[in-house]
Enzyme design. Structure first.
Site, PDB file in Angstrom:
ATOM      1  N   PHE A   1      11.358  -3.130  -9.176  1.00 16.43           N
ATOM      2  CA  PHE A   1      10.607  -4.361  -9.420  1.00 16.43           C
ATOM      3  C   PHE A   1       9.143  -4.150  -9.023  1.00 16.43           C
ATOM      4  CE2 PHE A   1      14.906  -6.067  -8.665  1.00 16.43           C
ATOM      5  CZ  PHE A   1      15.004  -7.046  -9.639  1.00 16.43           C
TER       6      PHE A   1
ATOM      7  N   HIS B   1       4.550 -15.598  -3.523  1.00 20.36           N
ATOM      8  CA  HIS B   1       4.793 -15.570  -4.976  1.00 20.36           C
ATOM      9  C   HIS B   1       5.726 -16.670  -5.504  1.00 20.36           C
ATOM     10  CE1 HIS B   1       8.162 -13.319  -3.372  1.00 20.36           C
ATOM     11  NE2 HIS B   1       7.546 -12.159  -3.349  1.00 20.36           N
TER      12      HIS B   1
ATOM     13  N   ASN C   1       9.688  -9.054  -9.080  1.00 19.34           N
ATOM     14  CA  ASN C   1      10.517  -9.985  -8.328  1.00 19.34           C
ATOM     15  C   ASN C   1       9.632 -10.917  -7.495  1.00 19.34           C
ATOM     16  OD1 ASN C   1      12.749 -11.139  -7.246  1.00 19.34           O
ATOM     17  ND2 ASN C   1      13.294  -9.425  -5.909  1.00 19.34           N
TER      18      ASN C   1
ATOM     19  N   ASP D   1       0.496  -9.606  -5.036  1.00 21.60           N
ATOM     20  CA  ASP D   1       1.745  -8.839  -4.904  1.00 21.60           C
ATOM     21  C   ASP D   1       1.584  -7.480  -5.594  1.00 21.60           C
ATOM     22  OD1 ASP D   1       4.258  -8.099  -4.143  1.00 21.60           O
ATOM     23  OD2 ASP D   1       5.335  -9.515  -5.394  1.00 21.60           O
TER      24      ASP D   1
ATOM     25  N   LEU E   1       0.818  -1.224   0.000  1.00 18.96           N
ATOM     26  CA  LEU E   1       0.000   0.000   0.000  1.00 18.96           C
ATOM     27  C   LEU E   1       0.846   1.267   0.000  1.00 18.96           C
ATOM     28  CD1 LEU E   1      -2.993  -0.882   2.366  1.00 18.96           C
ATOM     29  CD2 LEU E   1      -2.915  -0.897  -0.130  1.00 18.96           C
ATOM     30  N   ARG E   2       2.106   1.139   0.317  1.00 15.35           N
ATOM     31  CA  ARG E   2       3.089   2.244   0.203  1.00 15.35           C
ATOM     32  C   ARG E   2       2.928   3.374   1.212  1.00 15.35           C
ATOM     33  NH1 ARG E   2       6.140  -1.137  -2.531  1.00 15.35           N
ATOM     34  NH2 ARG E   2       5.700  -1.287  -4.758  1.00 15.35           N
TER      35      ARG E   2
HETATM   36  O1  DOR Z   1       8.125  -7.125  -7.543  1.00 17.92           O
HETATM   37  C1  DOR Z   1       8.190  -6.870  -6.357  1.00 17.92           C
HETATM   38  N1  DOR Z   1       7.826  -5.665  -5.866  1.00 17.92           N
HETATM   39  N2  DOR Z   1       8.665  -7.795  -5.533  1.00 17.92           N
HETATM   40  C2  DOR Z   1       8.918  -7.548  -4.256  1.00 17.92           C
HETATM   41  O2  DOR Z   1       9.336  -8.436  -3.576  1.00 17.92           O
HETATM   42  C3  DOR Z   1       8.705  -6.202  -3.692  1.00 17.92           C
HETATM   43  C4  DOR Z   1       7.711  -5.459  -4.474  1.00 17.92           C
HETATM   44  C5  DOR Z   1       7.686  -3.998  -4.150  1.00 17.92           C
HETATM   45  O3  DOR Z   1       7.650  -3.648  -2.957  1.00 17.92           O
HETATM   46  O4  DOR Z   1       7.648  -3.200  -5.088  1.00 17.92           O
HETATM   47 ZN    ZN Z   2       8.232 -10.435  -2.465  1.00 16.69          ZN
HETATM   48 ZN    ZN Z   3       5.564  -8.199  -2.365  1.00 20.12          ZN
END
Ligand code: DOR
Ligand code: ZN
Ligand code: ZN
Length: 439
Positions: free
Chosen positions: A334, A243, A289, A316, A74-75
């Site tokens: 990622f 994931h 990722n 994710d 959610l940032r």
């Molecule tokens: O793709 C990803 N984004 N993998 C992660 O493990 C972290 C996530 C992110 O917080 O952006």
């Molecule tokens: Zn992850």
């Molecule tokens: Zn994640």
């Protein structure tokens, strides 16, 4: 408030109910699930009580327990330009989710009871879905010092995760698992060997060669998956593998289950919908990722979903800004958004293709996550909180990122044709989402 949902096709794996039913919601609760509920009678009751009455015609629609996403970002706090609790929860509601578990890699990290309380207070004020927070394993996700596990549990965390990376200090992680087990907290594991991944940004293979980018081999995931399963066995922790993307990680999950360990696994729609062969250019919307893997891996993931080795479909959901994602493939962060595309991708790719029955889909998106969390959700029964989703399984449309509620538009699925549209989402009896496409 009374809401009558008529003639829907109810799918409720928890009670093994599947078929046409009427549902009556009163306030926050599901009051009745019956073959036939008379709408005139309910209208009269509403008039008498002076409460609002809503009638929804759900003929030819699926009525399912609200989806539960064990894995979102959610940032907030710290990266509100990417997403906020308000926008991320609206995106979740638009995707049919009624409960979501946000990961702790915010700024500051969710690593103390004060941070958890702050998050829950914000969620109370601004989120339209239920929020169940995940705390980090180490302070600041620095991999050095354990959080206060007991306090995080008391503050309302449901799990611990270092998502975004792995705890590379095995002894420290073992101690975290022991304490998590003692405090009835789950461990959500992002499996990635930091020393092996190097500068990798894309699956190792033809595509990493074609684009001349450093590759990520399967062993990066598999080595830590093996370690974490062994640690769960050693410590008695309840482990959930985030994931899963490789053939061998699901093979190890199958073994762990056979061994009677408390281990479950999730997969994200991008990992079963795309293989690295679908990456036609070094477009950063394909950078996440773990990375999108080979066709062989994708087949193994689908097979593991089909035979219930993989328990959960999570998103994710990882929003990033346009500016960040417009960097080069090597430099961009990622992650892709997923809340608003998960149901349609799952329905189109797995249910329509015959990999999953609709009941299995609901298990993996709602009832299994509820079971893993140990919460009284993911079911449609009298007396339960009315967390529900209604979807049209016949709606065909093209995914349009401009219509996302999420601030993040970073998706490889813009322009993709799918089948299956979320029409309504109810959280505790309240309509929190209604598609513009319903009349
Ligand atoms: O793709 C990803 N984004 N993998 C992660 O493990 C972290 C996530 C992110 O917080 O952006
Ligand atoms: Zn992850
Ligand atoms: Zn994640």
């Amino acid at each position: 408030m009374l809401t009558l949902i008529k003639n829907g096709y109810v799918i409720d794996p928890a009670s093994d109910r599947e078929g046409c039913y009427d549902l009556l919601l009163e306030g926050e609760i599901i009051r009745a699930v019956k073959k036939e509920i008379d709408s005139d009678e309910i209208q009269q009751e509403a008039d008498k009580k002076g409460v609002r009455f809503t009638l929804i015609d759900a003929k030819d629609k699926y009525v399912m327990p609200g989806f539960i996403d064990l894995h979102v970002h959610l940032r907030e706090p710290g990266y509100e330009y990417k997403e906020t609790i308000a926008t991320g929860s609206k995106a979740a509601a638009a995707g049919g989710y009624t409960t979501i578990c946000p990961m702790p890699n915010t700024k500051p990290v969710i690593d103390s009871s004060d941070m958890v309380k702050l998050l829950l207070k914000k969620a109370q004020e601004e989120a339209v879905v239920h929020i169940l927070p995940v705390g980090s394993v180490t302070l600041g996700q620095d991999g050095k010092e354990l959080v206060n596990v007991k306090k995080l549990k008391e503050a309302g965390c449901v799990a611990l995760s270092e998502d975004g990376k792995s705890v590379m200090d095995t002894a420290l992680y073992a101690e975290a698992m022991r304490q998590a087990a003692n405090n009835h907290l789950l461990i959500f594991a992002h499996c990635e060997d930091k020393s092996l991944v190097g500068k990798g940004v894309i699956n190792q293979g033809k595509k990493s060669e074609e684009f001349q980018l450093p590759g990520i081999c399967n062993a990066v995931e598999d080595i830590i998956t093996a370690r974490d399963i062994l640690l769960a066995k050693e410590t008695g922790a309840t482990l959930h593998l985030c994931h899963c993307s490789t053939k061998d990680s699901v093979a190890m999950l199958a073994l762990a289950k056979k061994d009677g360990l408390k281990v479950t696994g999730e997969v994200c729609p991008h990992h079963f919908t795309l293989s690295d062969e679908d990456i036609l250019s070094a477009d950063t919307n394909y950078k996440m990722n773990p990375p999108i893997r080979s066709r062989d891996d994708v087949e193994a993931l689908k097979e593991a979903l089909r035979n219930n080795i993989l328990d959960v479909i999570s998103t994710d959901h990882a929003p990033h800004s346009e500016e960040e994602k417009s960097k080069s493939f090597a430099e961009a962060p990622f992650g892709i958004v997923g809340s608003e595309t998960a149901f349609a991708l799952t329905y189109t790719e797995l249910v329509k293709q015959g990999y999953l029955t609709i009941k299995q889909m609901v298990e993996k998106m709602s009832s299994n996550p509820a079971k893993i969390l140990g919460i009284d959700k993911g079911c449609i029964g009298e007396g339960y909180v009315a967390d529900l989703v209604i979807a049209d399984p016949n709606a065909e449309y093209t995914i349009d990122k401009k219509q996302f509620f999420s601030k993040g538009k970073n998706t490889p699925f813009h322009g993709r044709k799918v089948t299956g549209r979320i029409e309504y989402t109810f959280v505790a009896g309240r309509m929190v989402y209604r598609s513009e496409n319903v009349s």
